[in-house]
Design an enzyme around this catalytic site. Structure first.
Site, PDB file in Angstrom:
ATOM      1  CB  THR A 159      -0.889  -0.003   1.251  1.00 31.81           C
ATOM      2  OG1 THR A 159      -1.636  -1.212   1.261  1.00 31.81           O
ATOM      3  CG2 THR A 159      -1.833   1.174   1.266  1.00 31.81           C
ATOM      4  N   GLY A 198       2.431  -2.827   8.766  1.00 28.27           N
ATOM      5  CA  GLY A 198       2.629  -3.050  10.193  1.00 28.27           C
ATOM      6  C   GLY A 198       4.073  -3.428  10.461  1.00 28.27           C
ATOM      7  CD  GLU A 441      -4.356  -8.904   3.669  1.00 26.69           C
ATOM      8  OE1 GLU A 441      -4.274  -9.692   2.727  1.00 26.69           O
ATOM      9  OE2 GLU A 441      -3.449  -8.101   3.971  1.00 26.69           O
TER      10      GLU A 441
END
Lengths: 677, 677
Positions: A159, A198, A441
């Protein structure tokens, strides 16, 4: 802390004990069934007992009072401690295996220790798997294994600030430089910065970067590159790397989501993951053969998300149900004492359908998992034809479990009134985490549109006489029998009704699409204009699958392994789920099926009956989910039901209560009040 | 901070400018209408300009990174600064008046400076008003005025750890001691502790306490007492007072919600608020005459909540709509560049109905306010008969505006994908604040049940031939004409359909109740068992009111004061609202009204048409809400539309980005990785 010992009674709240004593079934049997067998239950309990005793039981409370920086630091320290402990357990009990480490690192049993989220979750859930499936054997030896062994720390960066779902829109580029046998990576604009991964913020020194490959300025599509972003010794960012924390979010406060800018960062050619596609040193590009297996891996990921949503919902149900049994409020009869709020029928409607939904979602993800395994063996024999079906079904399950469970958790939080708003109940925290599953997701609306497209294809294929995959076969049935037939309202009939509504909505969308194209609109614009009907059809398709799998798991052959008392309870949950969801989707059903006023009254009365039947077993059912107090981390959801004492105990731990007068009084409030006299 | 200057362009994002240039109407006219006139708009803008320039523009970002203690301290310091500034403005511009101070202290225009909530909000929204209406003139002189002047700081303590809504269940007691002419106050158990009052934690030295009055151990019902809880000079808790902060919550982090335990705390008899009921020194108790006026005051409070929910929804709509105009993602046609996401029809369905709902809620609260004023003059002439209607209507408005706006804000947040999850967009913060409105000032389900009871009474009265109050008159109409008549689908017809569905649901609930009683169930138990149908009828009643008031405000005489261009836009919002809500409530409507397949297709096509008609004006409409960037406090919602640059700028301000390597690397992560080599 002396206070805490005296405030919380060591006995179980009598209102809760009474519920347990009166249950119609054995919650231990439920627990064993829910865990997947008595042995598994024992194993899970053993793990929890071993792990939790090592970690501060008040950590969740203290966490609420920390600054962003403190939470970030706490999460890293804490997750490293979990990793160490699990590896120790592995070494003690099964050296060389992986049943404890890393298998349990992200398991639901340990959610209660990863209190601020696990900054290394992406590494073990995604990166190690991605490397295993995308590395050549040499690459796996050279750097893949290092990640698996936690010698280095890596995350997965796809992303960007300006791009998410649409892979071809990514702006990060990797240009092959034949002269040095290297790729040169760049994020040319602010919108090209990697954003959100993350663990990227400050925890990773490597990163799997998704970038557009260019050779001699010729575009070759998105590929994965293994990029070092920080020095191994000092952890300082590497030259050309701009890296850091994206800042505070609604939840996942400690997982270290990060950003990454790359400016002429050079990596060896061999750091492109080359199992499928390759770039040779002379610049020759070898295309990947079909990506069908990468695609297939996503099915299992979506199963896991669905399962985790089910468990989060079950945790929230446990908390709210126990609290509703100990909270007394608002008389039903003004002459009598205030009842347990679980006796208010409107409260039952907030609680029990969520318990049932949690079970439905868990069973649907189990069911899909079985289907996945069957399909897997087919794939090994080169049979790929069921893949689109499975992909679409896993999307539907991910969408519905995440969106329904998110709404359910919020209803359960609101069902606890004001106290549901307190951080110490954990309900708010569960909400802010689960809502993210609607977006990550595969954003839910984007997935629904994909499912919608699959339904269109299936509908068209069936019109052409093709045989459809099993879970969309009902579309062809409805084409052949366009009338619903008799409404009996029994379970099979309710499943059939949901399928019928899904098929008819599919038909409506199909016709709208065809009309638009016939009126000269392009296929693409027509698909966009029909987006609302496509998502509606997709949602009903998913609901029909949930209905079908729930019915199958409860009344199918597996029921023979359970006692009749347990089956009775599970059947009541099934009844509640089917009836309540039918009522919630009544507008779609009534559009296509004629129900009489008496049919509708019966549904309403079945709903009320189902609630009243579950009422005496509700506490025992949530006990059967077998969450420990440490997993629940909730002042109002603990096994002993001493809700008020636990709330008050947690309250006293606020740092604002460690001194009698705050600094701001002396500096601001005191002088201001005085100046007004 | 030098970075921030270079990152954020000083120009407006061309995608946003293009939207503004193409709008079909003048957003300045919209803004003047929305504000209630050009003069009011000018006044509001002036206030904002004056106030905001005094406060740090980055404070909202910094706040995200603070600990609970830091936020608590910040909120006090900040709100005192706002109070000072407003008083200064009052002194400058209208000495002796109250149009700036304290009128604006809690006004929506200043929400953007009360960044962590206003710890003194309860004092000015509730306590001063309560004292005015409950104090004798002497009491007002003695201590009421001191609160109004901010010489002391007070909050309102009713809710207890174990009790909320049900006043008679409160456990705090006040016993009159004739010997000393004092009341003795006690919170006998942990569950009796006052819990939740805003500003109680560390900001208040006085408190209006709701307690059960006993004289000679004889119960006299709940009454209000003015209790000193902290010393005026030192701010130390008074003897017998246990007071503090309740700790972290989902939102309202800085408002200092507190707890209060009282152990034999004595106050003078004259500190009971005695305007209505009195206790004489000899222990004689004088009962209050009818409480009808206290009751009436709640109508206006609920109007304010509804209005604030409307504004929060409008703020969130502004943010998400602007962002959807500058975000480009997922091609509609793969051969073309990625479109603005506002061009995806599914995205339009997430945005535009919330814009329309914000307008509907604002207008409904205006409409109710007018009704309130009419009724007020009636009351002055002793006419109380419309009070139950108004009470019930204000409950319905509070329930629907809070629950719908909460769900709407969350949809708008999710419509911004991953970035909606970032604290710096403000959407998460708006959500955690607005959701609390579902619980405070009457929990929504409890209120729906009250409305349900009112509908039952009205239905019974109409059956007996009584004339009903205007807003429930439709119940009697349906009794007289039990068939819906022709479905035309025009606006009046949609309003009528919603009323018809509400009436029919009322009838169903009424019959269920009667059947249960006929079967020997007690009235009270029957009401509980019919709870689901009662709340459904109540909700539809509220929706019918929203439909009616929206239609009335848009097509009524007020439309003559607006240009035809503005009216066209407002009519499109009305069309969208009516059609979309009708579709969302179709199951209730289809149960009672026969719609053909063609009627239903027409509704779907009207929905799609309405979205496409609003599309070109969407940005101009939210511009017309006239929120300043400081009110929006959103990186993705600012007027200039430089979303990515602002996100990135805010990101760089994370304290985690002020050093390149965090402490935890040296202490935990680094050594752990090394140990695995």
């Amino acid at each position: 802390m002396a206070a805490s010992k005296s405030i919380i009674p060591s006995t179980v709240n009598p209102d809760l004990q009474k519920e347990r004593d009166a249950a119609s079934f054995n919650s231990e049997e439920f627990a064993a069934w829910w865990a997947g067998g008595a042995e598994t239950l024992k194993f899970k309990r053993g793990i929890k007992e071993y792990m939790y005793k090592e970690f501060d039981k008040d950590a969740f409370i203290h966490l609420q009072y920390m600054s962003h920086e403190q939470v970030s630091e706490f999460a890293i320290k804490n997750s490293i401690a979990v990793a160490k402990k699990l590896r120790q357990l592995q070494a003690e009990r099964n050296p060389g295996g992986d049943d404890y480490w890393p298998t349990l690192f992200e398991a639901p049993e340990l959610w209660g220790v990863h209190l601020a989220g696990n900054p290394f979750g992406v590494m073990y859930v995604m990166v190690v798997r991605a490397l295993k499936s995308q590395c050549t054997p040499q690459q796996w030896e050279e750097f893949g294994k290092r990640v698996e062994r936690f010698e280095v720390c890596a995350t997965y960066a796809q992303t960007e600030l300006g791009h998410g779902t649409y892979l071809r829109g990514l702006e990060t580029r990797a240009d092959y430089d034949r002269a040095t046998d290297e790729f040169v990576l760049n994020t040319p604009k602010i919108s090209s910065y990697k954003f959100w991964p993350g663990g990227l913020g400050h925890a990773s020194n490597y990163c799997v970067v998704m970038a557009q490959l260019y050779i001699d300025n010729q575009y070759k599509g998105p590929h994965m590159f293994f990029v070092q972003v920080r020095e191994e010794g000092s952890h300082e960012p590497r030259p050309g790397v701009h890296i850091g924390d994206i800042g505070r979010k609604l939840g996942f406060v400690g997982v270290n989501n990060g950003f990454l800018g790359l400016k002429n960062v050079r990596i060896a050619r061999t750091r492109m993951l080359m199992k499928h596609a390759q770039v040779h040193s002379d610049g020759t590009y070898v295309k990947s053969p079909a990506d069908v297996l990468t695609y297939f891996a996503m099915v299992s990921t979506r199963c896991i998300i669905a399962r985790n949503c089910a468990l989060s919902l079950a945790i929230a149900s446990t908390i709210s149900t126990r609290y509703s049994a100990v909270r007394r409020q608002s008389p039903i009869n003004p002459k009598e004492p205030e009842p347990q709020i679980i006796d208010h029928v409107t409260q039952q409607l907030k609680l029990f359908p969520e318990i049932a939904a949690g079970v439905a979602f868990r069973l649907a993800s189990d069911y899909l998992w079985d289907l996945f395994n069957v399909t897997s063996s087919g794939i090994e024999q080169g049979k790929y034809e069921n893949l689109p079906e499975l992909h679409s079904l896993s999307c539907a399950l991910k969408v519905l479990c995440s969106s329904d469970a998110t709404a359910g958790v919020e209803r359960l939080r609101l069902a606890c009134g004001g106290h549901g708003y307190l951080a110490s109940t954990n309900l708010a925290n569960i909400y802010v985490n689960i809502t993210a599953a609607c977006t990550y997701e595969g954003e839910n609306t984007v997935l629904l549109l994909q499912i919608g497209r699959y339904l269109m294809k299936s509908w068209r294929a069936a019109l052409g006489g093709a045989t459809l995959a099993p879970t969309v076969k009902y579309l062809a049935d409805v084409q052949q029998n366009p009338e619903f037939g008799e409404w009996t309202g029994n379970w099979e009939n309710l499943v059939k009704a949901m399928q019928f509504a899904a098929a008819k909505k599919t038909q409506l969308a199909f016709n709208s699409l065809a009309n638009r194209v016939a009126n000269g609109v392009s296929e693409e614009a027509a698909a966009n204009q029909t987006g609302i009907e496509l998502t509606q059809a997709a949602e009903l398709h998913g609901r029909a699958f949930l209905f079908h799998s729930f019915l199958n798991e409860i009344t199918g052959p597996k029921s023979k392994k359970r006692s009749s008392a347990l089956n009775r309870v599970l059947e009541q949950l099934l009844e509640l789920y089917l009836v309540n969801e039918t009522l919630k989707n009544l507008s779609s059903i009534l559009r296509f099926i004629n129900l009489t006023d008496s049919d509708l009254s019966k549904l309403q009365s079945r709903l009320e009956t189902a609630l009243s039947k579950i009422r005496p077993d509700a506490v025992a059912i949530v006990d059967g989910f077998d969450f420990s107090d440490r997993q629940l981390n909730s002042t109002i959801g603990s096994f002993d039901g001493n809700a008020y004492e636990r709330i008050f105990d947690a309250t006293l731990k606020s740092p604002m209560n460690q001194k009698s007068v705050p600094k701001s009084f002396h500096e601001h409030l005191g002088p201001f009040m005085k100046s007004n006299m």
